[in-house]
Design a protein around this motif. Sequence first.
Motif, PDB file in Angstrom:
ATOM      1  N   SER A  56       0.844  -1.192   0.000  1.00 17.00           N
ATOM      2  CA  SER A  56       0.000   0.000   0.000  1.00 17.00           C
ATOM      3  C   SER A  56       0.884   1.248   0.000  1.00 17.00           C
ATOM      4  CB  SER A  56      -0.925   0.006   1.226  1.00 17.00           C
ATOM      5  OG  SER A  56      -0.159   0.024   2.413  1.00 17.00           O
ATOM      6  N   VAL A  57       0.277   2.385  -0.244  1.00 10.35           N
ATOM      7  CA  VAL A  57       0.983   3.666  -0.274  1.00 10.35           C
ATOM      8  C   VAL A  57       0.917   4.280   1.124  1.00 10.35           C
ATOM      9  CG1 VAL A  57       1.037   5.973  -1.299  1.00 10.35           C
ATOM     10  CG2 VAL A  57       0.383   3.991  -2.690  1.00 10.35           C
ATOM     11  N   SER A  58       2.057   4.699   1.635  1.00  8.65           N
ATOM     12  CA  SER A  58       2.086   5.298   2.972  1.00  8.65           C
ATOM     13  C   SER A  58       1.501   6.709   2.931  1.00  8.65           C
ATOM     14  CB  SER A  58       3.515   5.351   3.507  1.00  8.65           C
ATOM     15  OG  SER A  58       4.268   6.303   2.794  1.00  8.65           O
ATOM     16  N   ASP A  59       1.025   7.162   4.081  1.00 11.81           N
ATOM     17  CA  ASP A  59       0.479   8.517   4.191  1.00 11.81           C
ATOM     18  C   ASP A  59       1.546   9.556   3.857  1.00 11.81           C
ATOM     19  OD1 ASP A  59      -2.004   7.548   4.926  1.00 11.81           O
ATOM     20  OD2 ASP A  59      -1.664   7.821   7.076  1.00 11.81           O
ATOM     21  N   GLY A  60       2.795   9.305   4.254  1.00 13.02           N
ATOM     22  CA  GLY A  60       3.873  10.252   3.989  1.00 13.02           C
ATOM     23  C   GLY A  60       4.096  10.460   2.506  1.00 13.02           C
ATOM     24  N   GLU A  62       1.928   9.842   0.094  1.00 14.07           N
ATOM     25  CA  GLU A  62       0.716  10.469  -0.441  1.00 14.07           C
ATOM     26  C   GLU A  62       0.707  11.975  -0.177  1.00 14.07           C
ATOM     27  OE1 GLU A  62      -4.121   9.927  -0.184  1.00 14.07           O
ATOM     28  OE2 GLU A  62      -2.820   8.315   0.509  1.00 14.07           O
ATOM     29  N   ASN A  63       1.066  12.378   1.025  1.00 15.10           N
ATOM     30  CA  ASN A  63       1.078  13.800   1.375  1.00 15.10           C
ATOM     31  C   ASN A  63       2.103  14.584   0.563  1.00 15.10           C
ATOM     32  OD1 ASN A  63      -0.955  13.494   3.270  1.00 15.10           O
ATOM     33  ND2 ASN A  63       0.470  13.133   4.951  1.00 15.10           N
ATOM     34  N   GLN A  66       0.959  14.998  -3.040  1.00 17.86           N
ATOM     35  CA  GLN A  66      -0.100  16.005  -3.140  1.00 17.86           C
ATOM     36  C   GLN A  66       0.492  17.409  -3.111  1.00 17.86           C
ATOM     37  OE1 GLN A  66      -2.842  14.939  -0.013  1.00 17.86           O
ATOM     38  NE2 GLN A  66      -3.843  13.376  -1.254  1.00 17.86           N
TER      39      GLN A  66
END
Length: 91
Positions: A56-60, A62-63, A66
């Motif tokens: 999966s893609v980590s929140d870090g 992804e942020n 963005q």
Amino acid sequence: MGKPIGHWTNFSPGDGSLLSEMEQAWGSHFEKLNEAERAWMIYQLGYQLWQDAEESVSDGVENVIQQAQNQVSNIDKLGLIQALVELSKGG
């Protein structure tokens, strides 16, 4: 102009494959595609690769990506894409 798609893929021109059809329709360097079509193809092919990934893609990540929308130039975005492709291919 860059290398023809045959350099990057496993097909022979005129072999009847989808890649050969793409080359016939858009040119051996995809020169008949406009900027939006090329970007859309990058997006779609990347999305397909992402769907096939087991992780999966980590929140870090992804942020940061963005934030890149407004903080990274398009030429640098292409450089990042190229670096990621090389890494994904094992280069």
